[in-house]
Design a protein around this motif. Structure first.
Motif, PDB file in Angstrom:
ATOM      1  N   UNK A 692       0.819  -1.223   0.000  1.00  0.00           N
ATOM      2  CA  UNK A 692       0.000   0.000   0.000  1.00  0.00           C
ATOM      3  C   UNK A 692       0.848   1.266   0.000  1.00  0.00           C
ATOM      4  N   UNK A 693       2.046   1.182   0.576  1.00  0.00           N
ATOM      5  CA  UNK A 693       2.934   2.342   0.580  1.00  0.00           C
ATOM      6  C   UNK A 693       3.536   2.596  -0.802  1.00  0.00           C
ATOM      7  N   UNK A 694       3.616   1.523  -1.616  1.00  0.00           N
ATOM      8  CA  UNK A 694       4.277   1.636  -2.916  1.00  0.00           C
ATOM      9  C   UNK A 694       5.781   1.700  -2.804  1.00  0.00           C
ATOM     10  N   UNK A 695       6.330   1.289  -1.625  1.00  0.00           N
ATOM     11  CA  UNK A 695       7.769   1.405  -1.364  1.00  0.00           C
ATOM     12  C   UNK A 695       8.463   0.059  -1.550  1.00  0.00           C
ATOM     13  N   UNK A 696       9.653   0.096  -2.153  1.00  0.00           N
ATOM     14  CA  UNK A 696      10.409  -1.136  -2.402  1.00  0.00           C
ATOM     15  C   UNK A 696      11.657  -1.265  -1.527  1.00  0.00           C
ATOM     16  N   UNK A 697      12.084  -0.185  -0.884  1.00  0.00           N
ATOM     17  CA  UNK A 697      13.304  -0.259  -0.060  1.00  0.00           C
ATOM     18  C   UNK A 697      14.551  -0.023  -0.890  1.00  0.00           C
ATOM     19  N   UNK A 698      15.536   0.678  -0.292  1.00  0.00           N
ATOM     20  CA  UNK A 698      16.750   1.034  -1.047  1.00  0.00           C
ATOM     21  C   UNK A 698      18.036   0.713  -0.286  1.00  0.00           C
ATOM     22  N   UNK A 699      17.951  -0.020   0.809  1.00  0.00           N
ATOM     23  CA  UNK A 699      19.150  -0.304   1.605  1.00  0.00           C
ATOM     24  C   UNK A 699      20.213  -1.089   0.861  1.00  0.00           C
ATOM     25  N   UNK A 700      19.785  -2.028   0.026  1.00  0.00           N
ATOM     26  CA  UNK A 700      20.738  -2.926  -0.647  1.00  0.00           C
ATOM     27  C   UNK A 700      21.170  -2.410  -2.024  1.00  0.00           C
ATOM     28  N   UNK A 701      20.236  -1.843  -2.775  1.00  0.00           N
ATOM     29  CA  UNK A 701      20.478  -1.560  -4.194  1.00  0.00           C
ATOM     30  C   UNK A 701      21.639  -0.593  -4.420  1.00  0.00           C
ATOM     31  N   UNK A 702      21.965   0.250  -3.428  1.00  0.00           N
ATOM     32  CA  UNK A 702      23.007   1.266  -3.615  1.00  0.00           C
ATOM     33  C   UNK A 702      24.367   0.720  -3.986  1.00  0.00           C
ATOM     34  N   UNK A 703      24.702  -0.480  -3.485  1.00  0.00           N
ATOM     35  CA  UNK A 703      26.026  -1.060  -3.762  1.00  0.00           C
ATOM     36  C   UNK A 703      26.035  -1.879  -5.058  1.00  0.00           C
ATOM     37  N   UNK A 704      24.877  -2.362  -5.487  1.00  0.00           N
ATOM     38  CA  UNK A 704      24.827  -3.306  -6.613  1.00  0.00           C
ATOM     39  C   UNK A 704      25.217  -2.601  -7.913  1.00  0.00           C
ATOM     40  N   UNK A 705      26.156  -3.183  -8.626  1.00  0.00           N
ATOM     41  CA  UNK A 705      26.570  -2.642  -9.924  1.00  0.00           C
ATOM     42  C   UNK A 705      27.683  -1.611  -9.862  1.00  0.00           C
TER      43      UNK A 705
END
Length: 733
Positions: A692-705
């Motif tokens: 319902x928030x439409x949020x996916x979280x960003x804790x991990x994605x910052x380092x990937x790639x």
């Protein structure tokens, strides 16, 4: 609360910031207690073998030393004869500190010295003499790769005919990449303070990412009733996965406390932070086949990772290669090689951080072989569906990440020829890579209560490992209840609070945040019921006539403050507890966060020194609750990606089977002077399915790639492809 004055999406300052910068925030190893004893761990100096004898006489002779506990005199622990689990356990038999005379890895805890002060305990620990019978050990992954076995994790099944399509491809890449062991080094070392209560119950301050996981673990291991164990973690000084499992200082502190019936603290030294879980090294082979137009016709990704002799640690290393790009012929393989080491452990974006190194460097190599732009190659192979699951994505603004990131970076000015761009004696390289991380949601619970002063208290047993959980939950609660953020108190880090999952995997906002939102909405309904009870004229009011905001309930042309509603209800507080779980509509979709990272490096032509001059990271993570804390998460991830690419590596002396650079002086990580300009872009992404928030979280994605983009930039600068990480100047020269 209407959209204009909603706190969601606003860069609210950390609500716990003042406590942290003024030193009022207490961490696990900082709680005072009268008569508190201190424990110091004595670690093994061999990697494999047996303890023949432990001489503790000199240690016990030191005034102020209360006890020395080892496998011969520890209290009886019933579960040591059975298997037990914690929420983040790996397949196999978990490590049991002081279980028997076997030495399984170098640095294993073999004794605990307990004394009146930490200094006395450490000094006495140096006097403990241990005799060993040494067995042959193996700590080198390259040496045992041929003995690797299939990982127990379910790797996506092959699809299509990889072998035939790869052999027949117009252009192909076959490359090997290696990533090293990396050890968790959060600012706060691991510590447990066990407060022994008069009734035999324990109140424990632990460095953990899940107080209830520690409570379950102690219940299972020591056979203590759960109501006799309370685990607290109000503040955690960084964790990144190191606190997902209870580390050995916790059972040792509890063991000593139960044996002595005293309060005991055990804090690990910085050197001992290298004696438990870590990101495991990998050996990777990437095979890509493409048509002349750049379309991928075959993807093969095979990985061998390391594990311990006693557990099979698995992570999602190869899955990303089957989902990030559109390809009908995919073959993924993941094996494990057991070594005489401790079990690896999840570390920021586990699996993806390592696996995407191989995939995204190989994609760059393919772009060069095809003579196409690396961004264009990725757009040509954009996947509308997750090929592993054969499901559409709930949302996927990855193309917008490519476009907005490239525009902000100035990618169109790139000369594709290696060694063609310069700044004086510096070779300039531009590289890029994509990123992906799963957007998960777990069951979670939250309680919301309103008091007669109109103050809202919301609670859940999650933690805040520095990510900003206190702050974003305050924003979510304020928005859902219709109060100002300054009237909200969010309580966390206590095993006695409503159930919450471990804080990790970027799912805290979507899991706990959803529970908080639902609890606050249910509380609003309770406030409305109370008004209807006190004012019969509103008993049949239509919901369209009702509004909530700024601490008031608006109904027709009247308004009631929340505090007055509670006072008039004859209750001290109105409260609601909600158990939340993922919506079933998620099941038909694949959910993921995506990114595109653009990097400029400068490489000194004479010295080989590498500097990351600037980075642009464009992220599609659904609704961003707080762009300030979320932006900090991405910045931190980029810095760690720079560390992974250029510096970070645990060096093992394989003769001794021991990590040699086990200090912050020799375990190289970036300092401020190593970091150039970093720009974070949050790409707009509306997702009504993920939660319902439409949020996916960003804790991990910052380092990937990030590491891949840097490696690709180094190739562009120098014309030299380095496939062994970290990329140090000797490899470039």
């Amino acid at each position: 609360m209407n959209a204009t004055n909603s706190p969601l999406g606003k860069p609210l300052d950390r609500v716990d910031g003042m406590l942290k910068v003024t030193g009022q925030a207490r961490y696990a190893g900082e709680f005072p207690e009268k008569g508190l004893l201190h424990g110091s761990v004595v670690s093994s100096t061999i990697a494999c073998g047996r303890v023949l004898s432990i001489d503790i006489s000199k240690a016990l002779a030191v005034p102020g030393v209360v006890a020395v506990i080892d496998h011969t005199n520890r209290p009886k622990i019933a579960s040591y004869d059975e298997d037990y689990e914690d929420a983040d356990s790996a397949e196999g038999s978990p490590f049991r500190p002081l279980y028997n005379d076997r030495v399984l890895y170098s640095g294993q805890p073999l004794a605990l010295v307990v004394a009146d002060t930490l200094e006395l305990a450490r000094h006495a620990g140096s006097l403990v003499k241990i005799e060993y019978e040494t067995d042959d050990h193996q700590t080198h992954l390259q040496s045992v790769k041929d003995d690797a076995h299939e990982a127990p994790a379910e790797t996506p099944k092959p699809r299509g005919n990889f072998q035939a399509e790869y052999v027949g491809a117009a252009v192909s890449v076959d490359a090997h990449y290696t990533t090293p062991n990396e050890h968790h080094n959060p600012m706060e070392p691991h510590a447990s303070t066990v407060m022994y209560q008069a009734d035999g119950s324990l109140e424990i301050h632990d460095k953990t990412q899940g107080p209830q996981n520690c409570q379950d673990y102690l219940h299972n291991v020591f056979g203590l009733e759960k109501d006799k164990i309370r685990v607290l973690a109000a503040f955690v000084g960084g964790a990144f996965g190191s606190g997902l499992r209870p580390q050995y200082q916790l059972p040792l502190a509890v063991m000593a406390s139960l044996k002595l019936k005293r309060s005991v603290r055990v804090t690990l030294t910085r050197q001992q932070m290298f004696t438990f879980g870590y990101r495991p090294s990998t050996l990777q082979r990437l095979r890509l086949g493409a048509a002349a137009n750049g379309k991928l016709v075959a993807i093969g990704h095979d990985v061998i990772g390391q594990t311990s002799r006693f557990e099979d640690f698995t992570e999602h290393v190869v899955e990303w290669s089957g989902m990030l790009y559109q390809c009908d012929n995919v073959q993924l393989g993941y094996k494990l090689a057991p070594l005489d080491v401790y079990t690896p452990l999840d570390m920021r974006a586990p699996g993806a951080t390592s696996g995407m190194v191989g995939l995204e460097c190989a994609m760059d190599e393919l772009a060069i072989a095809l003579g196409v732009d690396p961004v264009q190659l990725r757009i040509v192979n954009f996947a509308e569906r997750n090929g592993n699951e054969d499901k559409p994505y709930s949302s996927k603004e990855l193309k917008a990440c490519y476009e907005q990131g490239a525009e902000r970076f100035g990618w169109s000015n790139r000369n594709p020829e290696p060694r063609s761009m310069r700044a004086g004696r510096q070779l300039v390289g531009w590289g890029m890579a994509g990123g992906v991380w799963e957007a998960m949601q777990m069951p979670a619970s939250a309680k919301a209560s309103m008091d007669a002063s109109g103050k809202l208290t919301v609670s859940s047993a999650t933690t805040d490992i520095g990510t900003g959980t206190y702050t974003v939950m305050t924003q979510i609660a304020a928005d859902a209840a219709g109060v100002m953020p300054e009237d909200v108190t969010f309580v966390l880090g206590d095993s006695s609070l409503p159930t919450a999952p471990l804080q990790g995997g970027s799912f805290t906002v979507s899991s706990v945040g959803t529970a908080v939102q639902q609890a606050c909405r249910a509380l609003r309904a309770k406030l409305l019921d109370a008004v209807r009870m006190a004012h019969p004229e509103f008993a049949v009011a239509d919901m369209e006539e009702v509004g909530f905001g700024d601490g008031y309930l608006h109904i027709r042309d009247q308004r009631f403050s929340f505090g007055d509603i509670v006072r008039d209800s004859s209750h001290e507080v109105l409260e609601v507890q909600i158990d939340s779980k993922p919506d079933e509509k998620r099941e038909a979709y694949s959910t993921a966060t995506h990114s595109a990272v653009f990097v400029e490096v400068h490489v000194d032509e004479d010295l080989g020194n590498i500097r990351v001059n600037r980075v642009v990271s464009a992220v599609a993570g659904g609704r961003v609750v707080n762009p300030k804390t979320a932006g900090s998460q991405i910045l931190g991830g980029v810095v760690w990606g720079i560390s992974q690419a250029l510096l970070e590596e645990s060096h093992t002396d394989h003769t001794l089977g021991r990590v040699m650079n086990h200090s912050l002086a020799e375990y190289h990580i970036p300092v401020n002077a190593d970091i150039g300009e970093i720009e974070v872009i949050f790409v707009e992404e509306n997702d009504t399915i993920v939660n319902d928030l439409g949020s996916k979280g960003v804790g991990e994605i910052g380092i990937v790639g990030v590491a891949s983009a840097i490696a690709n930039a180094i190739y562009h600068a120098t014309g030299k492809r380095v496939r062994e990480f970290p990329i140090t100047l000797d490899k470039v020269l």
